[in-house]
Design a protein around this motif. Sequence first.
Motif, short mmCIF file in Angstrom:
data_model
loop_
_atom_site.label_atom_id
_atom_site.label_comp_id
_atom_site.label_asym_id
_atom_site.label_seq_id
_atom_site.Cartn_x
_atom_site.Cartn_y
_atom_site.Cartn_z
N ASN A 5 52.46 -36.77 15.73
CA ASN A 5 51.49 -37.74 15.25
C ASN A 5 50.47 -36.97 14.43
O ASN A 5 49.59 -36.35 14.98
N ASN A 6 50.61 -37.01 13.14
CA ASN A 6 49.73 -36.25 12.26
C ASN A 6 48.65 -37.16 11.71
O ASN A 6 48.93 -38.26 11.27
N THR A 7 47.41 -36.69 11.72
CA THR A 7 46.32 -37.49 11.22
C THR A 7 45.56 -36.73 10.16
O THR A 7 45.26 -35.56 10.33
N PRO A 8 45.21 -37.40 9.05
CA PRO A 8 44.46 -36.72 8.01
C PRO A 8 42.99 -36.69 8.34
O PRO A 8 42.50 -37.46 9.16
N ALA A 9 42.28 -35.82 7.69
CA ALA A 9 40.84 -35.78 7.82
C ALA A 9 40.28 -35.11 6.58
O ALA A 9 40.97 -34.38 5.89
N ASN A 10 39.03 -35.38 6.30
CA ASN A 10 38.38 -34.74 5.17
C ASN A 10 37.94 -33.35 5.55
O ASN A 10 37.66 -33.07 6.70
N ASP A 11 37.84 -32.49 4.57
CA ASP A 11 37.41 -31.12 4.82
C ASP A 11 36.21 -30.81 3.96
O ASP A 11 36.12 -31.26 2.83
N LYS A 12 35.31 -30.00 4.47
CA LYS A 12 34.08 -29.71 3.78
C LYS A 12 34.04 -28.28 3.30
O LYS A 12 33.86 -28.01 2.13
N LYS A 13 34.19 -27.31 4.20
CA LYS A 13 34.16 -25.91 3.83
C LYS A 13 34.94 -25.12 4.86
O LYS A 13 35.10 -25.57 5.98
N PRO A 14 35.41 -23.95 4.50
CA PRO A 14 36.20 -23.18 5.45
C PRO A 14 35.35 -22.64 6.58
O PRO A 14 34.27 -22.13 6.36
N GLY A 69 41.06 -26.11 2.73
CA GLY A 69 40.98 -27.40 3.39
C GLY A 69 42.36 -27.81 3.89
O GLY A 69 43.35 -27.13 3.66
N ILE A 70 42.40 -28.92 4.58
CA ILE A 70 43.63 -29.39 5.21
C ILE A 70 43.97 -30.79 4.70
O ILE A 70 43.11 -31.66 4.65
N THR A 71 45.24 -30.97 4.35
CA THR A 71 45.74 -32.28 3.93
C THR A 71 46.70 -32.81 4.99
O THR A 71 47.09 -32.09 5.91
N ILE A 72 47.11 -34.03 4.82
CA ILE A 72 48.10 -34.61 5.73
C ILE A 72 49.40 -33.81 5.67
O ILE A 72 50.08 -33.63 6.67
N ASP A 73 49.75 -33.30 4.49
CA ASP A 73 50.95 -32.48 4.36
C ASP A 73 50.84 -31.19 5.17
O ASP A 73 51.81 -30.74 5.78
N ASP A 74 49.63 -30.61 5.18
CA ASP A 74 49.40 -29.41 6.00
C ASP A 74 49.59 -29.73 7.48
O ASP A 74 50.20 -28.94 8.23
N CYS A 75 49.08 -30.86 7.91
CA CYS A 75 49.22 -31.26 9.31
C CYS A 75 50.70 -31.44 9.67
O CYS A 75 51.16 -30.99 10.72
N LEU A 98 52.14 -34.75 20.46
CA LEU A 98 51.54 -33.68 19.68
C LEU A 98 50.78 -34.28 18.51
O LEU A 98 51.34 -35.06 17.74
N GLU A 99 49.50 -33.96 18.41
CA GLU A 99 48.66 -34.38 17.30
C GLU A 99 48.15 -33.14 16.58
O GLU A 99 47.59 -32.25 17.22
N VAL A 100 48.33 -33.08 15.27
CA VAL A 100 47.81 -31.99 14.46
C VAL A 100 46.89 -32.61 13.42
O VAL A 100 47.29 -33.55 12.72
N SER A 101 45.67 -32.07 13.32
CA SER A 101 44.72 -32.62 12.36
C SER A 101 43.76 -31.53 11.88
O SER A 101 43.81 -30.39 12.35
N SER A 102 42.89 -31.89 10.96
CA SER A 102 41.82 -30.99 10.53
C SER A 102 40.58 -31.32 11.36
O SER A 102 40.49 -32.38 11.98
N PRO A 103 39.58 -30.43 11.36
CA PRO A 103 38.36 -30.73 12.11
C PRO A 103 37.51 -31.80 11.42
O PRO A 103 36.58 -32.32 12.02
N GLY A 104 37.83 -32.13 10.20
CA GLY A 104 37.10 -33.17 9.49
C GLY A 104 35.82 -32.67 8.85
O GLY A 104 35.41 -31.53 9.05
#
Length: 175
Positions: A5-14, A69-75, A98-104
């Motif tokens: 279960n992959n979820t997208p999120a916005n990314d701000k800075k590394p 940053g992280i995209t849905i493809d990265d997840c 299993l859920e993989v996402s970005s911290p947003g």
Amino acid sequence: MSDQNNTPANDKKPLRAVRTRSSGRGIADRVWEIITPTADELGYYLWDVEYVKEGADFILRVTIDSDEGITIDDCETMSRAIDPVLDEHDPIPDAYLLEVSSPGIERELTRDDHFALCVGEKVEARLFAPVDGSRVWVGILGERDAEGGIPVETAGVTRVFPRSAVAKIRTVFDF
């Protein structure tokens, strides 16, 4: 075996940090050890690993970040890469999702690494008990002091909250 279960999120800075938490802390720690080499190979780093029970389901949450940053493809890439690794090592006795996402873009700060990397960022600190009549303080995060206090500057005044007084702190993004 896991479901993906992959979820997208916005990314701000590394931000480079690792965090494990939950009642399944031992499992989360073990999973972190197992999947770190895979994350490194793919150019990601871990922000958080959680193993929790929600309702009837056990959930393994892996949060990744990268300098780009992280995209849905990265997840999806990370999920597909770690699924067989987790199956091989079998660190989780129960069936799980299993859920993989970005911290947003608005990310919770839980580790010393997180605080250090977010100095100068706008944050919202939620306190267990009110200070000067408020349980919520929004301002600029300063460097933690020697005792681990969390300084937040609001309207030109810096208040330092003991870590034990802070229920939750996260970055804030003004849209």
